[in-house]
Design an enzyme around this catalytic site. Structure first.
Site, short mmCIF file in Angstrom:
data_model
loop_
_atom_site.label_atom_id
_atom_site.label_comp_id
_atom_site.label_asym_id
_atom_site.label_seq_id
_atom_site.Cartn_x
_atom_site.Cartn_y
_atom_site.Cartn_z
N ASN A 12 -13.53 -40.06 33.71
CA ASN A 12 -12.46 -39.59 32.82
C ASN A 12 -13.09 -38.96 31.58
OD1 ASN A 12 -10.23 -39.24 31.20
ND2 ASN A 12 -9.83 -41.42 30.88
N TRP A 13 -13.06 -37.63 31.56
CA TRP A 13 -13.75 -36.93 30.47
C TRP A 13 -12.93 -36.95 29.17
CZ3 TRP A 13 -15.63 -31.81 33.32
CH2 TRP A 13 -16.48 -32.18 34.37
N LYS A 14 -11.70 -37.39 29.24
CA LYS A 14 -10.81 -37.45 28.07
C LYS A 14 -10.79 -36.08 27.36
CE LYS A 14 -11.83 -42.31 27.76
NZ LYS A 14 -11.68 -43.53 27.02
N HIS A 104 -2.79 -44.42 31.51
CA HIS A 104 -4.08 -44.77 30.87
C HIS A 104 -3.80 -45.44 29.52
CE1 HIS A 104 -7.88 -44.36 28.74
NE2 HIS A 104 -8.43 -44.36 29.95
N GLU A 106 -4.90 -45.11 26.65
CA GLU A 106 -4.72 -44.24 25.48
C GLU A 106 -3.35 -43.57 25.50
OE1 GLU A 106 -8.42 -42.31 26.21
OE2 GLU A 106 -9.38 -44.22 25.71
N GLU A 176 -8.02 -51.88 33.44
CA GLU A 176 -8.83 -51.51 32.29
C GLU A 176 -8.38 -52.32 31.07
OE1 GLU A 176 -10.51 -47.35 32.66
OE2 GLU A 176 -8.42 -47.05 32.14
N GLY A 182 -14.15 -48.04 25.73
CA GLY A 182 -14.86 -47.30 24.68
C GLY A 182 -15.47 -48.18 23.61
N SER A 222 -16.04 -49.67 29.48
CA SER A 222 -17.47 -49.74 29.13
C SER A 222 -18.37 -49.98 30.33
CB SER A 222 -17.69 -50.80 28.04
OG SER A 222 -17.01 -50.42 26.86
N GLY A 243 -15.33 -43.81 31.38
CA GLY A 243 -15.08 -42.85 30.31
C GLY A 243 -16.40 -42.33 29.76
N GLY A 244 -16.90 -42.99 28.71
CA GLY A 244 -18.10 -42.52 28.00
C GLY A 244 -19.27 -42.18 28.92
C1 PEP Z 1 -11.57 -45.02 30.30
O1 PEP Z 1 -11.32 -44.13 29.54
O2 PEP Z 1 -10.82 -45.18 31.27
C2 PEP Z 1 -12.72 -45.88 30.07
C3 PEP Z 1 -12.88 -46.91 30.82
O3 PEP Z 1 -13.57 -45.54 29.03
P1 PEP Z 1 -15.02 -46.18 28.74
O4 PEP Z 1 -15.78 -46.19 30.03
O5 PEP Z 1 -15.65 -45.28 27.72
O6 PEP Z 1 -14.80 -47.56 28.22
#
Ligand code: PEP
Length: 261
Positions: A12-14, A104, A106, A176, A182, A222, A243-244
């Protein structure tokens, strides 16, 4: 990970990347995934770029005959019409999107989408034959007051209201925990497994045990190259939503390799 279920990793590049960096990232992931498939490994991979780059990344993945699936981070439930700024499933399909995130954290907690709206999205995505990744997860205060399973159960039940059993093969759940997204704080493999087991039990209650056994449940929050393998060893963890770490090819591919069977 259960051997019957193919692991699925999403990046997920957000609201990150631009034309050049997105193209480069997609290209190197496509090459890495192709190598794994050439070596006989089984894993599904999707990337979720920002909306504006979807056609560009779609063309690049098609040109590379890539096995990487193109994903969208969100969608609006209506097919067309006066919904300024929104994008429909039909439009996503038109540019080669095969999988879409719904709910999601966010979107739930920054944009304040509710379960009813998320359910409309889930149904629209599945109705049009795309894969839907329904994201659920508890906030820190909910975990600290022992509400993890209650929150997940409510989000799964409301998110899947009126979903038909024959649509389940296109459903993925992403567990999640909000406090892990994040933040660098990852759920322990045991805590994550416990939440996944409960989510699968809710799916079994809704759709029957056999159907629930076929649904893949990703962990997200994470996930890194360093912790992915331990998480993926758990019997009900069928992949990761990243994500990251999905923004760096080497880190993302290390997670993909950890999931490849
Ligand atoms: C996400 O955005 O779904 C996510 C899990 O982010 P991260 O891996 O950065 O925690």
């Amino acid at each position: 990970m259960h051997p019957q279920r193919t692991a699925i990793i999403g990046g997920n590049w957000k609201m990150n990347t631009d034309r050049a960096s997105g193209l480069a990232l997609a290209g190197s992931i496509a090459r890495g995934v192709q190598e794994l498939h050439n070596a006989g490994k089984r894993v599904e991979v999707a990337v979720f770029p920002p909306f504006v780059y979807l056609p560009l990344i779609s063309e690049a993945l098609c040109a590379a005959s890539s096995r990487v699936m193109l994903g969208a981070q969100d969608v609006y439930h209506a097919e067309r019409g006066a919904f300024t700024g929104e994008i429909s499933v039909l439009q996503l399909q038109d540019v080669g999107v095969g999988t879409v995130l719904a709910g999601h954290s966010e979107r739930r907690h920054v944009i304040h989408e509710g379960d009813d709206q998320i359910n409309l999205k889930v149904r629209a995505i599945l109705h049009h034959g795309l894969r839907c990744v329904l994201c659920v997860g508890e906030k820190l205060e909910q975990r600290e007051t022992d509400q993890t399973n209650t929150v997940n159960e409510r989000q799964v039940r409301l998110g899947l209201r009126d979903v038909r059993p024959d649509e389940l093969d296109r459903l993925v759940i992403a567990y999640e925990p909000v406090w892990a997204i994040g933040t660098g704080k990852v759920a322990s493999p045991e805590d994550a497994q416990d939440a996944h087991r409960h989510i699968r039990a809710v799916l079994a209650d809704l759709f029957g045990k056999d159907a629930a056994a076929g649904v893949r449940i990703q962990y997200g929050g994470s996930v890194t190259a360093a912790n992915a393998a331990e998480l993926l060893k758990q019997p009900d963890i069928d992949g990761a939503l990243v994500g990251g770490a999905s923004l760096k090819e080497a880190d993302f591919m290390a997670i993909v390799r950890a999931a490849a069977q």
